[in-house]
Design a protein around this motif. Structure first.
Motif, short mmCIF file in Angstrom:
data_model
loop_
_atom_site.label_atom_id
_atom_site.label_comp_id
_atom_site.label_asym_id
_atom_site.label_seq_id
_atom_site.Cartn_x
_atom_site.Cartn_y
_atom_site.Cartn_z
N ASP A 113 0.83 -1.20 0.00
CA ASP A 113 0.00 0.00 0.00
C ASP A 113 0.87 1.26 0.00
N GLU A 114 1.93 1.23 0.78
CA GLU A 114 2.84 2.39 0.84
C GLU A 114 3.50 2.61 -0.52
N HIS A 115 3.93 1.52 -1.16
CA HIS A 115 4.57 1.62 -2.47
C HIS A 115 3.58 2.20 -3.50
N GLN A 116 2.33 1.78 -3.46
CA GLN A 116 1.31 2.31 -4.37
C GLN A 116 1.07 3.79 -4.12
N ALA A 117 1.04 4.19 -2.86
CA ALA A 117 0.83 5.59 -2.51
C ALA A 117 2.00 6.45 -3.01
N ILE B 252 4.35 10.15 -7.19
CA ILE B 252 5.33 10.34 -8.26
C ILE B 252 4.63 10.58 -9.59
N ASN B 253 3.57 9.81 -9.86
CA ASN B 253 2.81 10.02 -11.10
C ASN B 253 2.27 11.44 -11.17
N GLU B 254 1.76 11.92 -10.04
CA GLU B 254 1.23 13.29 -10.01
C GLU B 254 2.34 14.31 -10.20
N ASP C 287 12.37 1.70 -10.36
CA ASP C 287 11.19 1.01 -9.83
C ASP C 287 10.17 2.03 -9.30
N LEU C 288 10.65 3.03 -8.57
CA LEU C 288 9.75 4.05 -8.04
C LEU C 288 9.13 4.91 -9.14
N LEU C 289 9.91 5.19 -10.17
CA LEU C 289 9.43 6.04 -11.25
C LEU C 289 8.51 5.29 -12.22
N GLY C 290 8.49 3.99 -12.13
CA GLY C 290 7.60 3.19 -12.97
C GLY C 290 7.89 3.37 -14.45
#
Length: 108
Positions: free
Chosen positions: A6-10, A15-17, A49-52
């Motif tokens: 859940d934290e990773h998705q948040a 980051i997407n925003e 990974d964080l930046l997708g």
């Protein structure tokens, strides 16, 4: 209790925003700050990974981000190994750690 997934998705939603509203550079710096303050070694693979799916316009931007943050004193080299990112074909990459003494104790 917040689960790691859940934290990773948040974090990825933030980051997407940031990419949408401020561009890749600001989003990448935000991700770098998160990794540097986590108290654990990390690499460009972790940043990716964080930046997708968000990629910089210039392929050298990721290395430049690490170099700029190293020169600014936010991170320092920790170790190295082979990359797990497909575009890197198992090439060498450095592992970094935040330069905050409080986070380094957690990593030891």
């Amino acid at each position: 209790m917040i689960r790691p997934a859940d934290e990773h998705q948040a974090i990825q939603a933030l980051i997407n925003e940031k990419v949408r509203n401020h561009g890749w550079t600001d989003a990448a710096q935000y991700a770098m700050n998160l990794l540097a303050n986590a108290g654990k070694p990390f690499s460009a693979d972790d940043l990716r990974d964080l930046l997708g799916d968000h990629e910089p316009e210039q392929p050298n931007a990721i290395g430049g981000l690490f170099m700029a943050n190293s020169r600014a004193g936010l991170i320092k080299r920790h170790s190295g190994g082979t990359s797990r990112h497909p575009k890197r074909h198992g090439g060498w990459r450095h592992t970094w750690i935040g330069n905050n003494p409080n986070t380094q104790k957690a990593a030891a």
